[in-house]
Design a protein around this motif. Structure first.
Motif, PDB file in Angstrom:
ATOM      1  N   ILE A  54       0.824  -1.254  -0.054  1.00  0.00           N
ATOM      2  CA  ILE A  54      -0.074   0.012   0.018  1.00  0.00           C
ATOM      3  C   ILE A  54       0.883   1.049  -0.101  1.00  0.00           C
ATOM      4  CG2 ILE A  54      -1.945  -1.130   1.094  1.00  0.00           C
ATOM      5  CD1 ILE A  54      -1.144   0.206   3.618  1.00  0.00           C
ATOM      6  N   ARG A  55       0.431   2.416  -0.669  1.00  0.00           N
ATOM      7  CA  ARG A  55       1.066   3.460  -0.651  1.00  0.00           C
ATOM      8  C   ARG A  55       0.981   4.485   0.352  1.00  0.00           C
ATOM      9  NH1 ARG A  55      -0.196   2.837  -6.298  1.00  0.00           N
ATOM     10  NH2 ARG A  55       1.891   2.252  -7.371  1.00  0.00           N
ATOM     11  N   GLN A  56      -0.373   4.424   0.949  1.00  0.00           N
ATOM     12  CA  GLN A  56      -0.725   5.319   2.061  1.00  0.00           C
ATOM     13  C   GLN A  56      -1.797   4.387   2.822  1.00  0.00           C
ATOM     14  OE1 GLN A  56      -0.945   9.650   1.134  1.00  0.00           O
ATOM     15  NE2 GLN A  56      -1.202   8.817  -1.191  1.00  0.00           N
ATOM     16  N   PHE A  57      -2.004   5.020   3.964  1.00  0.00           N
ATOM     17  CA  PHE A  57      -3.301   4.468   4.666  1.00  0.00           C
ATOM     18  C   PHE A  57      -4.211   5.570   5.345  1.00  0.00           C
ATOM     19  CE2 PHE A  57       0.367   4.037   7.802  1.00  0.00           C
ATOM     20  CZ  PHE A  57      -0.196   4.485   9.092  1.00  0.00           C
ATOM     21  N   GLY A  58      -5.298   5.046   5.506  1.00  0.00           N
ATOM     22  CA  GLY A  58      -6.380   6.050   6.274  1.00  0.00           C
ATOM     23  C   GLY A  58      -7.546   5.351   6.946  1.00  0.00           C
ATOM     24  N   ALA A  59      -8.278   6.267   7.337  1.00  0.00           N
ATOM     25  CA  ALA A  59      -9.562   5.412   8.017  1.00  0.00           C
ATOM     26  C   ALA A  59     -10.966   6.251   7.538  1.00  0.00           C
ATOM     27  CB  ALA A  59      -9.234   5.675   9.557  1.00  0.00           C
ATOM     28  N   SER A  60     -11.677   5.274   7.378  1.00  0.00           N
ATOM     29  CA  SER A  60     -13.168   5.930   7.302  1.00  0.00           C
ATOM     30  C   SER A  60     -13.921   5.925   8.661  1.00  0.00           C
ATOM     31  CB  SER A  60     -13.952   5.095   6.225  1.00  0.00           C
ATOM     32  OG  SER A  60     -15.291   5.365   6.099  1.00  0.00           O
ATOM     33  N   VAL A  61     -14.256   6.982   8.963  1.00  0.00           N
ATOM     34  CA  VAL A  61     -14.749   7.191  10.285  1.00  0.00           C
ATOM     35  C   VAL A  61     -16.171   7.442  10.305  1.00  0.00           C
ATOM     36  CG1 VAL A  61     -12.374   7.418  11.755  1.00  0.00           C
ATOM     37  CG2 VAL A  61     -13.825   9.636  10.876  1.00  0.00           C
ATOM     38  N   GLU A  62     -16.838   7.053  11.625  1.00  0.00           N
ATOM     39  CA  GLU A  62     -18.300   7.506  11.823  1.00  0.00           C
ATOM     40  C   GLU A  62     -18.546   8.779  12.637  1.00  0.00           C
ATOM     41  OE1 GLU A  62     -20.785   6.044  10.374  1.00  0.00           O
ATOM     42  OE2 GLU A  62     -20.256   3.886  10.097  1.00  0.00           O
ATOM     43  N   SER A  63     -17.564   9.105  13.606  1.00  0.00           N
ATOM     44  CA  SER A  63     -17.636  10.349  14.544  1.00  0.00           C
ATOM     45  C   SER A  63     -16.274  10.890  14.435  1.00  0.00           C
ATOM     46  CB  SER A  63     -17.931   9.637  15.959  1.00  0.00           C
ATOM     47  OG  SER A  63     -16.810   9.086  16.394  1.00  0.00           O
ATOM     48  N   ILE A  64     -16.486  11.987  15.076  1.00  0.00           N
ATOM     49  CA  ILE A  64     -15.105  13.261  15.396  1.00  0.00           C
ATOM     50  C   ILE A  64     -14.518  12.454  16.302  1.00  0.00           C
ATOM     51  CG2 ILE A  64     -14.591  15.481  16.493  1.00  0.00           C
ATOM     52  CD1 ILE A  64     -17.029  16.514  14.964  1.00  0.00           C
ATOM     53  N   GLU A  65     -14.889  11.887  17.341  1.00  0.00           N
ATOM     54  CA  GLU A  65     -14.165  11.134  18.435  1.00  0.00           C
ATOM     55  C   GLU A  65     -13.312  10.224  17.703  1.00  0.00           C
ATOM     56  OE1 GLU A  65     -14.471   8.870  22.891  1.00  0.00           O
ATOM     57  OE2 GLU A  65     -16.285   9.085  21.445  1.00  0.00           O
ATOM     58  N   GLU A  66     -13.902   9.423  16.895  1.00  0.00           N
ATOM     59  CA  GLU A  66     -13.144   8.325  16.204  1.00  0.00           C
ATOM     60  C   GLU A  66     -12.010   9.252  15.217  1.00  0.00           C
ATOM     61  OE1 GLU A  66     -16.630   4.987  15.345  1.00  0.00           O
ATOM     62  OE2 GLU A  66     -15.882   6.348  13.886  1.00  0.00           O
ATOM     63  N   ALA A  67     -12.437  10.149  14.401  1.00  0.00           N
ATOM     64  CA  ALA A  67     -11.554  10.885  13.834  1.00  0.00           C
ATOM     65  C   ALA A  67      -9.982  11.527  14.521  1.00  0.00           C
ATOM     66  CB  ALA A  67     -12.088  11.940  13.177  1.00  0.00           C
ATOM     67  N   LEU A  68     -10.618  11.887  15.821  1.00  0.00           N
ATOM     68  CA  LEU A  68      -9.417  12.521  16.505  1.00  0.00           C
ATOM     69  C   LEU A  68      -8.378  11.422  17.087  1.00  0.00           C
ATOM     70  CD1 LEU A  68     -11.586  15.146  18.586  1.00  0.00           C
ATOM     71  CD2 LEU A  68      -9.958  15.597  16.715  1.00  0.00           C
ATOM     72  N   VAL A  69      -9.003  10.278  17.434  1.00  0.00           N
ATOM     73  CA  VAL A  69      -8.002   9.351  17.694  1.00  0.00           C
ATOM     74  C   VAL A  69      -7.194   8.808  16.478  1.00  0.00           C
ATOM     75  CG1 VAL A  69      -8.112   6.582  18.479  1.00  0.00           C
ATOM     76  CG2 VAL A  69      -9.686   8.021  19.363  1.00  0.00           C
ATOM     77  N   CYS A  70      -7.721   8.725  15.390  1.00  0.00           N
ATOM     78  CA  CYS A  70      -7.000   8.341  14.206  1.00  0.00           C
ATOM     79  C   CYS A  70      -5.989   9.209  14.040  1.00  0.00           C
ATOM     80  CB  CYS A  70      -7.862   8.272  12.926  1.00  0.00           C
ATOM     81  SG  CYS A  70      -9.159   6.699  13.014  1.00  0.00           S
ATOM     82  N   LEU A  71      -6.040  10.733  14.115  1.00  0.00           N
ATOM     83  CA  LEU A  71      -5.103  11.800  14.094  1.00  0.00           C
ATOM     84  C   LEU A  71      -3.926  11.807  14.903  1.00  0.00           C
ATOM     85  CD1 LEU A  71      -7.560  14.876  13.088  1.00  0.00           C
ATOM     86  CD2 LEU A  71      -6.016  13.518  11.718  1.00  0.00           C
TER      87      LEU A  71
END
Length: 328
Positions: free
Chosen positions: A147-164
């Motif tokens: 894979i060249r890059q990875f990311g995450a599809s999220v449902e909530s801002i809380e999940e997004a902030l954990v990923c960040l």
């Protein structure tokens, strides 16, 4: 078609992409292989260079169709896929390093590519995100060139902030539209500071913001807009942005008079999303070539006025936000 930098990756992608959940089902009448290929061709002819898919869409059918198109057309496209929601072996075993590798290899085969441009975790639980082992597995595959890059599809801002909290996260895929505005204040600035691309799914709120539905509109049994409108099968936010359908129709009708002259409600909704510079790409779906062309055309529309943005903010706070259900 205008292009934007994809986060800090250095890649440039069309600001309107194509979401391909519909090629795998759960959007009413099945899209035939020929119709799917025509839709992809129309998107590319309109300047689209970004496709989003997932291994769960039709249990690989969407990826296979994209792979066939890329082989037949020799088109150059940035393809983002997702893993984690497949039934084989299913949760929680999907999140082991061994199984993540198996799912990546399967996607590579179906897409017919040597490396995935972007692999995303597909709405993985908050607990798994916090544990972080899924990110370590993806880092290993990135080092190997799978894979060249990875990311995450999220449902909530809380999940997004954990990923960040992951320093090498390339992208976040989020639900963002006129009916889901909280991300503007609670997420976008941090993503910009960290150089994380924002992929916007459901910019038309499952079609509500097309303005074509009435309270009497009925959807086929296999359409998620029928079976998941109250969140019985997966997160309710994935269907009509978490709004009760009848309320969503009323709100969409109230928005129609606000569309600038020469713009449809759908065009205004897409343009509204594009007016935020944190956004890298929108991925509206399309079931035919006509829809793909209409979506792509939003890139050439002028920005909405500051006054209209202010009206839409006020309407959201007053009339929309109190009715949104599900994690947000």
């Amino acid at each position: 078609m205008h292009h934007r930098l994809f986060g800090s990756s250095g890649a440039r992608v069309s600001e309107i992409g194509l979401g391909t959940w519909q090629f795998g089902g759960q959007w009413g009448t099945e899209v035939s292989d020929s119709a799917a290929l025509e839709t992809l061709a129309a998107a590319v002819e309109s300047g689209v260079t970004f496709f989003d898919t997932a291994d769960i869409y039709g249990l690989g059918r969407s990826e296979t169709i994209i792979g066939t198109f890329l082989k037949q057309s020799n088109a150059k496209a940035f393809v983002a896929t997702k893993l984690g929601r497949g039934p084989d072996p299913g949760w929680p075993d999907n999140f082991t390093t061994k199984v993540i590798r198996q799912h990546v290899e399967a996607s590579l085969t179906r897409l017919g590519v040597e490396a995935l441009d972007l692999e995303q975790l597909h709405c993985v639980s908050l607990e798994e995100l916090r544990r972080g082992e899924v990110f370590e597995a993806l880092r290993g595959l990135k080092r190997e060139g799978k894979i060249r890059q990875f990311g995450a599809s999220v449902e909530s801002i809380e999940e997004a902030l954990v990923c960040l909290e992951q320093p090498d996260l390339a992208a976040l895929q989020v639900i963002f539209n006129i009916f889901r505005q909280k991300l503007i204040t609670d997420l976008f600035e941090r993503a910009k500071r960290q150089g994380v691309a924002i992929i916007v799914r459901l910019p038309l709120a499952s079609g509500l913001l097309s303005g074509k539905f009435t309270r009497d509109t009925r959807f086929e049994p296999e359409d998620h807009r029928n079976f998941n409108r109250d969140g019985k099968s997966f997160n309710v936010g994935e269907t009509f942005a978490g709004l009760p359908f009848e309320r969503g129709v009323e709100l969409a009708d109230a928005l129609k008079p606000l569309a600038p002259p020469g713009m449809t409600l759908a065009q205004m909704a897409l343009r509204w999303c594009l007016d935020f510079d944190a956004v890298s790409v929108l991925i509206p779906g399309a079931k035919n070539a006509k829809q793909a062309r209409e979506n792509a055309a939003a890139s050439d529309l002028p920005p909405l006025s500051p006054g209209l943005h202010a009206q839409l903010r006020e309407m959201y706070a007053r009339d929309v936000a109190p009715h949104i259900r599900g994690p947000y």
